[in-house]
Design a protein around this motif. Structure first.
Motif, mmCIF file in Angstrom:
data_model
loop_
_atom_site.group_PDB
_atom_site.id
_atom_site.type_symbol
_atom_site.label_atom_id
_atom_site.label_comp_id
_atom_site.label_asym_id
_atom_site.label_seq_id
_atom_site.Cartn_x
_atom_site.Cartn_y
_atom_site.Cartn_z
ATOM 1 N N ALA A 168 46.905 34.596 8.826
ATOM 2 C CA ALA A 168 47.938 33.928 8.041
ATOM 3 C C ALA A 168 47.217 34.086 6.539
ATOM 4 N N LEU A 169 46.216 33.874 6.230
ATOM 5 C CA LEU A 169 45.722 34.364 4.785
ATOM 6 C C LEU A 169 45.827 35.771 4.524
ATOM 7 N N ARG A 170 45.348 36.763 5.149
ATOM 8 C CA ARG A 170 45.723 38.010 4.968
ATOM 9 C C ARG A 170 47.439 38.379 4.793
ATOM 10 N N LEU A 171 48.378 37.643 5.547
ATOM 11 C CA LEU A 171 49.583 37.914 5.537
ATOM 12 C C LEU A 171 50.154 37.088 4.225
ATOM 13 N N HIS A 172 49.718 36.047 3.701
ATOM 14 C CA HIS A 172 50.152 35.368 2.644
ATOM 15 C C HIS A 172 49.591 36.191 1.304
ATOM 16 N N GLU A 173 48.265 36.760 1.474
ATOM 17 C CA GLU A 173 47.960 37.816 0.279
ATOM 18 C C GLU A 173 48.790 38.751 0.081
ATOM 19 N N THR A 174 49.402 39.463 1.314
ATOM 20 C CA THR A 174 50.326 40.623 1.078
ATOM 21 C C THR A 174 51.629 40.269 0.793
ATOM 22 N N ILE A 175 52.316 39.108 1.149
ATOM 23 C CA ILE A 175 53.468 38.911 0.749
ATOM 24 C C ILE A 175 53.742 37.927 -0.537
ATOM 25 N N LYS A 176 52.683 37.584 -1.181
ATOM 26 C CA LYS A 176 52.750 36.369 -2.212
ATOM 27 C C LYS A 176 53.442 37.040 -3.384
ATOM 28 N N ASP A 177 53.266 38.247 -3.624
ATOM 29 C CA ASP A 177 53.775 38.636 -5.047
ATOM 30 C C ASP A 177 55.027 39.893 -4.690
ATOM 31 N N LYS A 178 55.498 39.617 -3.772
ATOM 32 C CA LYS A 178 56.586 40.565 -3.116
ATOM 33 C C LYS A 178 57.979 39.660 -3.139
ATOM 34 N N ARG A 179 59.046 40.558 -3.156
ATOM 35 C CA ARG A 179 60.415 39.824 -2.841
ATOM 36 C C ARG A 179 60.706 40.031 -1.304
ATOM 37 N N ILE A 180 60.654 39.214 -0.426
ATOM 38 C CA ILE A 180 60.708 39.604 0.841
ATOM 39 C C ILE A 180 61.558 38.650 1.703
ATOM 40 N N LEU A 181 62.543 39.142 2.500
ATOM 41 C CA LEU A 181 63.097 38.277 3.177
ATOM 42 C C LEU A 181 62.686 38.121 4.838
ATOM 43 N N ILE A 182 62.191 37.099 5.227
ATOM 44 C CA ILE A 182 61.748 36.853 6.285
ATOM 45 C C ILE A 182 62.746 36.349 7.427
ATOM 46 N N ILE A 183 63.047 37.016 8.463
ATOM 47 C CA ILE A 183 63.920 36.382 9.141
ATOM 48 C C ILE A 183 63.328 36.025 10.639
ATOM 49 N N LEU A 184 63.552 34.685 10.855
ATOM 50 C CA LEU A 184 62.859 34.281 12.004
ATOM 51 C C LEU A 184 64.053 33.776 13.056
ATOM 52 N N ASP A 185 64.218 34.627 14.091
ATOM 53 C CA ASP A 185 65.317 34.660 15.252
ATOM 54 C C ASP A 185 65.016 33.779 16.181
ATOM 55 N N ASP A 186 65.895 32.835 16.655
ATOM 56 C CA ASP A 186 65.863 32.224 18.011
ATOM 57 C C ASP A 186 64.685 31.023 17.855
ATOM 58 N N VAL A 187 64.716 30.189 16.877
ATOM 59 C CA VAL A 187 63.784 29.306 16.708
ATOM 60 C C VAL A 187 64.226 28.009 17.380
ATOM 61 N N TRP A 188 63.482 27.344 18.190
ATOM 62 C CA TRP A 188 63.983 26.472 19.101
ATOM 63 C C TRP A 188 63.255 25.080 18.891
ATOM 64 N N SER A 189 62.046 25.168 17.884
ATOM 65 C CA SER A 189 61.402 23.945 17.581
ATOM 66 C C SER A 189 60.821 24.198 16.229
ATOM 67 N N GLU A 190 60.492 23.235 15.602
ATOM 68 C CA GLU A 190 59.813 23.318 14.239
ATOM 69 C C GLU A 190 58.655 24.233 14.259
ATOM 70 N N LEU A 191 58.652 25.179 13.215
ATOM 71 C CA LEU A 191 57.442 26.144 13.130
ATOM 72 C C LEU A 191 57.006 25.795 11.968
ATOM 73 N N LYS A 192 55.710 25.525 11.835
ATOM 74 C CA LYS A 192 54.915 25.585 10.663
ATOM 75 C C LYS A 192 54.649 26.690 9.962
ATOM 76 N N LEU A 193 55.434 27.124 8.966
ATOM 77 C CA LEU A 193 55.277 28.307 8.208
ATOM 78 C C LEU A 193 53.961 28.810 7.592
ATOM 79 N N GLN A 194 53.302 27.669 7.290
ATOM 80 C CA GLN A 194 51.800 27.938 6.572
ATOM 81 C C GLN A 194 50.972 28.589 7.947
ATOM 82 N N ASP A 195 51.197 28.334 9.045
ATOM 83 C CA ASP A 195 50.099 28.673 9.963
ATOM 84 C C ASP A 195 50.631 30.127 10.519
ATOM 85 N N LEU A 239 65.176 33.367 6.406
ATOM 86 C CA LEU A 239 66.548 33.215 7.207
ATOM 87 C C LEU A 239 66.237 32.986 8.413
ATOM 88 N N LEU A 240 66.615 31.723 9.186
ATOM 89 C CA LEU A 240 66.398 31.624 10.564
ATOM 90 C C LEU A 240 67.582 31.223 11.314
#
Length: 176
Positions: free
Chosen positions: A82-109, A130-131
């Motif tokens: 999670a830390l490595r992903l955060h470091e990669t995406i923190k300075d970018k403009r990214i659309l993250i699509i989370l498809d088929d979400v059935w329950s709360e997902l802790k994005l920080q995880d 976008l979920l």
């Protein structure tokens, strides 16, 4: 679809939900949105998609996002990934699509820093979520608030037009 695209263009909007029962075309609509964004829009540096499903696997979600960003995640703990992903995406403009979400997902995880509460709805700058979900309550809990779009099933005429367009001209004269 146009309403979702408009919400994606809105700088203040950070998380958008598309919901309705299974089979109405949420994932298909998201794939069309991806095509549109890749073809005409430079609003995002990257558009990444992960399928969440009923049984949530943080490692799988992290791997799908990382792979889309040409990033290698080795056999590390979920928190290090999670830390490595955060470091990669923190300075970018990214659309993250989370498809088929059935329950709360802790994005920080996953590695997406997000603060949602009564007065806040902040995702790291430049990043949008976008979920899709069958449940609008999931969209609300995830922080969509005013940006939840419902996909309605096609009426009989719309379904017939789509069917004809898919099958081809041979269907024009014989609805049976």
């Amino acid at each position: 679809m146009n309403d979702v695209l408009s919400a994606l263009r809105n700088e203040k909007t950070r998380i958008i939900g598309i919901c309705e029962m299974g089979g109405v075309g949420k994932t298909t609509m998201v794939r069309e949105i991806i095509k549109i964004l890749q073809g005409t829009n430079k609003r995002f540096d990257d558009v990444v998609m992960s399928t969440v499903s009923v049984t949530v696997s943080i490692r799988k979600i992290q791997a799908e996002i990382a792979e889309s960003l040409d990033m290698k995640l080795v056999k590390e703990s979920e928190s290090i990934r999670a830390l490595r992903l955060h470091e990669t995406i923190k300075d970018k403009r990214i659309l993250i699509i989370l498809d088929d979400v059935w329950s709360e997902l802790k994005l920080q995880d996953v590695g997406i820093h997000f603060d949602v509460g009564p007065t806040t709805n902040q995702i790291q700058e430049g990043c949008k979520i976008l979920l899709t979900s069958r449940n609008d309550i999931v969209c609300e809990v995830m922080g969509c608030k005013d940006d939840i779009f419902r996909v309605q099933a096609l009426n009989k005429q719309e379904a017939w037009e789509l069917f004809k367009a898919t099958v081809g001209e041979s269907m024009d004269n014989d609805p049976e």
